[in-house]
Design a protein around this motif. Structure first.
Motif, mmCIF file in Angstrom:
data_model
loop_
_atom_site.group_PDB
_atom_site.id
_atom_site.type_symbol
_atom_site.label_atom_id
_atom_site.label_comp_id
_atom_site.label_asym_id
_atom_site.label_seq_id
_atom_site.Cartn_x
_atom_site.Cartn_y
_atom_site.Cartn_z
ATOM 1 N N ALA A 1 5.089 -97.051 -8.080
ATOM 2 C CA ALA A 1 4.370 -98.177 -7.377
ATOM 3 C C ALA A 1 5.084 -99.441 -7.550
ATOM 4 C CB ALA A 1 2.902 -98.209 -8.010
ATOM 5 N N LEU A 2 5.473 -99.559 -8.961
ATOM 6 C CA LEU A 2 6.079 -100.767 -9.083
ATOM 7 C C LEU A 2 7.677 -101.078 -8.441
ATOM 8 C CD1 LEU A 2 5.625 -100.912 -13.044
ATOM 9 C CD2 LEU A 2 4.576 -102.529 -11.421
ATOM 10 N N TYR A 3 8.454 -99.781 -8.286
ATOM 11 C CA TYR A 3 9.694 -99.923 -7.677
ATOM 12 C C TYR A 3 9.383 -100.276 -6.143
ATOM 13 C CZ TYR A 3 13.020 -98.086 -10.990
ATOM 14 O OH TYR A 3 13.968 -97.845 -12.011
ATOM 15 N N GLY A 4 8.172 -99.622 -5.519
ATOM 16 C CA GLY A 4 7.985 -99.578 -4.322
ATOM 17 C C GLY A 4 7.517 -101.038 -3.574
ATOM 18 N N ARG B 1 -1.974 -105.128 -3.956
ATOM 19 C CA ARG B 1 -0.648 -105.089 -3.080
ATOM 20 C C ARG B 1 -0.330 -103.670 -2.693
ATOM 21 N NH1 ARG B 1 1.971 -107.578 -7.096
ATOM 22 N NH2 ARG B 1 3.940 -106.679 -6.540
ATOM 23 N N LEU B 2 -0.389 -103.013 -3.434
ATOM 24 C CA LEU B 2 0.261 -101.464 -2.997
ATOM 25 C C LEU B 2 -0.577 -100.981 -1.633
ATOM 26 C CD1 LEU B 2 2.171 -99.090 -4.035
ATOM 27 C CD2 LEU B 2 0.269 -98.016 -5.268
ATOM 28 N N ALA C 1 -0.450 -107.399 1.846
ATOM 29 C CA ALA C 1 -1.452 -108.359 1.105
ATOM 30 C C ALA C 1 -3.114 -107.431 1.259
ATOM 31 C CB ALA C 1 -1.797 -109.410 2.455
ATOM 32 N N GLN C 2 -3.126 -106.303 1.801
ATOM 33 C CA GLN C 2 -4.392 -105.654 1.895
ATOM 34 C C GLN C 2 -4.594 -104.604 0.804
ATOM 35 O OE1 GLN C 2 -2.362 -105.650 4.575
ATOM 36 N NE2 GLN C 2 -3.287 -107.516 5.448
ATOM 37 N N GLY C 3 -3.231 -104.208 0.261
ATOM 38 C CA GLY C 3 -3.379 -103.189 -0.889
ATOM 39 C C GLY C 3 -4.057 -102.151 -0.429
ATOM 40 N N GLY C 4 -4.896 -101.393 -1.598
ATOM 41 C CA GLY C 4 -5.779 -100.150 -1.240
ATOM 42 C C GLY C 4 -5.147 -98.943 -1.303
ATOM 43 N N GLY C 5 -3.777 -98.743 -1.705
ATOM 44 C CA GLY C 5 -2.945 -97.678 -1.920
ATOM 45 C C GLY C 5 -3.166 -96.979 -3.476
ATOM 46 N N TRP C 6 -3.624 -97.752 -4.309
ATOM 47 C CA TRP C 6 -3.453 -97.044 -5.733
ATOM 48 C C TRP C 6 -4.671 -96.020 -5.968
ATOM 49 C CZ3 TRP C 6 -0.866 -96.065 -9.698
ATOM 50 C CH2 TRP C 6 -1.154 -95.936 -10.660
#
Length: 414
Positions: free
Chosen positions: A140-143, A204-205, A78-83
């Motif tokens: 990212a989409l797979y993950g 989301r990532l 829910a936090q995301g922040g990985g992109w």
């Protein structure tokens, strides 16, 4: 795309269907392009086009290691922040790929591209840069298990290429334009899918590794992807180099039969690599059982198909090509068996990678490709030499993977 919508395909069990459907569409488009271009260019231009296409997809094969590591590291939260980290990861690899293409081009490009060297090498560099971002976004989409997004990327890339190459050949734009029409769709597809799914990825990532760790791990996945490309995409090239002084008719027959018979087993499993990484990663306690069950199923199908190939293969090839391409019937069985063994590597490999065993993942593909190449230089007649190379390489690779997977895990890089 919201988190709920992205998760829907996973709950309905539709992830595999999305990926296989998109792979079938993209593969069909690729065949259409390769079959249609020769009708619009002369033979000399077609040779250059085929070499350009081959090199593009050898580069793509190598850079697909970015996608494997991005898949392994990506999670939906829910936090995301990985992109931000993954984007920098993609930029670094895009720059490296462009530099490597440009720096090495003068060693080989003038011999194959002639007067068109500069524009076609530039197109190749653009393809490499574009695919670095395709790989990162796809990973990212797979993950985050956005199966619709994964399928959309696959189909968008192939669909845009069909339009651009089709326009170039119908307008008689020439070889340089066709080369750029092959290269540019990687960037266009990445941009299109990002406009559709980028907001969901950003929100989301999450990643389980920082940038230095991603780069360190990706040395293993990219290295393994290059080795994979040598064994699969680069195999006709290797046969041409090592068998150039042998029987030309036998060499042509080998390349044709290898191309026709290996693809149905190998290509779908290659397309499923990231899906399998996610599946193994999220059910670690079932990895060994699934590898055993799925591997046994694949080997069983391989035995049946190999037996059928002895009877059906020579008849089909003779029917399609009027007896111009001939191999002994047992050779068909060996070639199909080699495809099944290579496919088995495509199951054991994701199992190793999903558990963070990057060195094991790399070691197996390197060992397999090294044995394949070395076998092609054995001082024996052409047919047994090629069949030995096809079979020995994946056997060694599977043994390395299986041995490593049976050992207790020592560390994430074990």
């Amino acid at each position: 795309m919201s988190e709920n919508s992205a998760a829907a395909p996973e709950r309905s069990g539709g992830g595999l269907a999305y990926i296989l459907g998109a792979t079938a569409v993209a593969g069909g488009i690729g065949y259409i392009i390769q079959a249609a271009v020769p009708a619009f260019v002369d033979q000399a231009q077609y040779v250059v086009f085929s070499v350009f296409w081959s090199i593009v997809y050898l580069v793509v094969s190598g850079l697909s290691g970015i996608q494997q590591e991005a898949t392994r590291a990506s999670r939906s939260t829910a936090q995301g922040g990985g992109w931000g980290v993954l984007a920098r990861f993609a930029v670094i690899y895009a720059a490296i790929a462009a530099v490597v293409v440009a720096a090495t081009a003068m060693l080989w490009a003038p011999d194959v591209f002639g007067a068109d060297t500069v524009p076609l090498v530039a197109a190749l560099a653009v393809a490499a840069v574009g695919y670095a971002f395709v790989a990162a976004i796809s990973g990212a989409l797979y993950g985050v298990k956005d199966w619709r997004g994964v399928a959309g990327m696959t189909v968008a890339d192939a669909g845009v290429r069909l339009l651009t190459v089709g326009a170039a050949v119908l307008l008689g734009a020439g070889l340089i334009a066709i080369g750029w029409a092959v290269a540019v769709p990687f960037s266009l597809a990445a941009l299109l899918i990002w406009l559709i799914a980028g907001r969901g990825i950003r929100s989301r990532l999450a990643l389980d590794a920082d940038l230095p760790t991603l780069l360190r791990h990706s040395l293993h996945t990219v290295g393994a992807a290059i080795a994979t490309g040598i064994m699969i995409s680069g195999l006709p090239f290797l046969l041409g180099v090592t068998s150039a002084r042998d029987d030309a008719a036998l060499l042509a027959s080998l390349i044709l039969v290898i191309t026709l018979t290996r693809a149905p087993l190998v290509i779908p499993l290659l397309a499923l690599q990231s899906y399998l990484v996610v599946t193994f990663r999220d059910a670690a306690e079932q990895v060994r059982r699934r590898v055993l069950v799925w591997g046994s199923g694949l080997l069983g199908a391989t035995v049946v198909l190999s037996a059928l190939a002895v009877v059906v293969g020579p008849w089909v090839v003779s029917l399609l090509y009027g007896g111009r391409y001939e191999l002994p019937a047992p050779a068909y069985a060996a070639i199909v068996a080699s495809a099944g063994l290579t496919g088995l590597l495509c199951i054991t490999g994701p199992a190793a990678l999903a558990g963070g065993r990057h060195r094991l993942y790399l070691a197996s593909w390197i060992a397999a490709s090294a044995v394949t190449v070395a076998s092609l230089f054995l001082p024996v007649p052409e047919l047994p030499r090629v069949l030995t190379a096809l079979l020995a390489g994946p056997v060694v690779g599977v043994v390395v993977h299986a041995t490593g997977l049976l050992r207790p895990r020592v560390s994430l890089s074990a």
